[in-house]
Write a protein that holds these residues in place. Structure first.
Motif, PDB file in Angstrom:
ATOM      1  N   VAL A   1      14.611  87.032  61.541  1.00 30.05           N
ATOM      2  CA  VAL A   1      13.414  87.885  61.629  1.00 30.05           C
ATOM      3  C   VAL A   1      13.694  89.093  62.521  1.00 30.05           C
ATOM      4  O   VAL A   1      13.248  90.210  62.237  1.00 30.05           O
ATOM      5  CB  VAL A   1      12.212  87.056  62.137  1.00 30.05           C
ATOM      6  CG1 VAL A   1      10.995  87.951  62.333  1.00 30.05           C
ATOM      7  CG2 VAL A   1      11.882  85.936  61.151  1.00 30.05           C
ATOM      8  N   LYS A   2      14.474  88.894  63.576  1.00 26.27           N
ATOM      9  CA  LYS A   2      14.872  90.039  64.418  1.00 26.27           C
ATOM     10  C   LYS A   2      15.697  91.045  63.608  1.00 26.27           C
ATOM     11  O   LYS A   2      15.551  92.259  63.781  1.00 26.27           O
ATOM     12  CB  LYS A   2      15.656  89.554  65.639  1.00 26.27           C
ATOM     13  CG  LYS A   2      14.828  88.724  66.612  1.00 26.27           C
ATOM     14  CD  LYS A   2      15.656  88.266  67.808  1.00 26.27           C
ATOM     15  CE  LYS A   2      14.843  87.304  68.677  1.00 26.27           C
ATOM     16  NZ  LYS A   2      15.606  86.808  69.843  1.00 26.27           N
ATOM     17  N   ASP A   3      16.564  90.537  62.710  1.00 27.72           N
ATOM     18  CA  ASP A   3      17.321  91.434  61.835  1.00 27.72           C
ATOM     19  C   ASP A   3      16.385  92.242  60.946  1.00 27.72           C
ATOM     20  O   ASP A   3      16.568  93.445  60.753  1.00 27.72           O
ATOM     21  CB  ASP A   3      18.274  90.621  60.939  1.00 27.72           C
ATOM     22  CG  ASP A   3      19.403  89.966  61.726  1.00 27.72           C
ATOM     23  OD1 ASP A   3      19.682  90.411  62.856  1.00 27.72           O
ATOM     24  OD2 ASP A   3      20.006  89.009  61.199  1.00 27.72           O
ATOM     25  N   GLU A   4      15.380  91.577  60.390  1.00 34.02           N
ATOM     26  CA  GLU A   4      14.399  92.256  59.534  1.00 34.02           C
ATOM     27  C   GLU A   4      13.667  93.342  60.302  1.00 34.02           C
ATOM     28  O   GLU A   4      13.418  94.438  59.793  1.00 34.02           O
ATOM     29  CB  GLU A   4      13.351  91.255  59.030  1.00 34.02           C
ATOM     30  CG  GLU A   4      13.650  90.594  57.719  1.00 34.02           C
ATOM     31  CD  GLU A   4      12.453  89.741  57.312  1.00 34.02           C
ATOM     32  OE1 GLU A   4      11.401  90.313  56.964  1.00 34.02           O
ATOM     33  OE2 GLU A   4      12.569  88.500  57.383  1.00 34.02           O
ATOM     34  N   PHE A   5      13.262  92.993  61.522  1.00 26.65           N
ATOM     35  CA  PHE A   5      12.574  93.963  62.385  1.00 26.65           C
ATOM     36  C   PHE A   5      13.467  95.190  62.596  1.00 26.65           C
ATOM     37  O   PHE A   5      13.023  96.330  62.431  1.00 26.65           O
ATOM     38  CB  PHE A   5      12.238  93.305  63.724  1.00 26.65           C
ATOM     39  CG  PHE A   5      11.492  94.194  64.682  1.00 26.65           C
ATOM     40  CD1 PHE A   5      10.108  94.085  64.819  1.00 26.65           C
ATOM     41  CD2 PHE A   5      12.153  95.137  65.453  1.00 26.65           C
ATOM     42  CE1 PHE A   5       9.414  94.912  65.704  1.00 26.65           C
ATOM     43  CE2 PHE A   5      11.463  95.964  66.327  1.00 26.65           C
ATOM     44  CZ  PHE A   5      10.091  95.842  66.450  1.00 26.65           C
TER      45      PHE A   5
END
Lengths: 145, 145
Positions: free
Chosen positions: A94-98
């Motif tokens: 999710v941090k990558d997506e952000f």
């Protein structure tokens, strides 16, 4: 003033905004009862709004308390209001997506950035006063439409 | 990204916004430390932001506490942030001005509307990240520019 939208239409518009909008107004409070407000970039991951802010900032400290948080998305005459609580968010995907959405990776910043997920339990959406009736789209974490 | 504005330009832009904008995001907190947020119509009377809200509403109760309030004016990428405290506002001429600006007189509404003045002690304004330095325009109630 346009005719009020149906509940289904408001939910669709709200989810579209959550998927595409860049920033949201994040209102938090400290334990002494002082309100705070800041626009932050967010990612909607389907379960909540992901935000990143330095752990030592006012918003970071307030989110860490786990108290009630309120989020304003959209414009002043096309408002989505979200009530919920913040929890630490540690999912690296999710941090990558952000980071991909915002072309900005808080993990690469100097300073101790923390990620939070603000999980909504109430969602409201309205444009003008004629849409105040029926503005509640989610209650107790359940979509009504 | 445009070049950052001078302090004088930011102050002029901020005062223009305060004179002409219709709504602002009002972030308050209750004594237990829960944050709350709502867009409200406002009037800048030179000393503070005048808002009107039912006394029994969440925002009305929180403003009555006299705690710290934070106000967001403008758009998410052209932000004015105002920190201050709320005080009851009883000047009938200012209420007339409010009603004239918004073509809406809270005194004629059913329900117990209260007027408050949010008096700023800190004002900040920025557009993009290159304007974060120098964003503080007022400190301890004094304009710096």
């Amino acid at each position: 003033m346009e005719a009020p939208r149906s509940a289904q239409q408001r939910k669709r518009d709200t989810l579209t905004r959550l998927a595409s909008d860049v920033d949201a107004w994040i209102a938090t409070a400290d334990a002494a009862g002082s309100g705070y407000l800041l626009p932050l970039s967010f990612l909607w991951d389907g379960a909540g709004l992901i935000v990143a802010t330095p752990s030592s900032s006012v918003t970071g400290r307030n989110l860490s308390r786990g108290g009630r948080v309120r989020v304003g998305v959209g414009e002043l005459r096309d408002v989505t209001m979200i009530d919920g609580t913040a929890e630490p968010m540690r999912d690296e995907r999710v941090k990558d997506e952000f980071a991909a959405k915002h072309r900005w990776d808080p993990r690469k910043e100097p300073g101790d950035y923390a990620f939070f997920r603000i999980v909504p339990d109430r969602v409201q959406a309205w444009r003008e006063v004629n849409e105040l009736p029926g503005r509640t789209l989610m209650r107790d974490g359940n979509w009504l439409a």
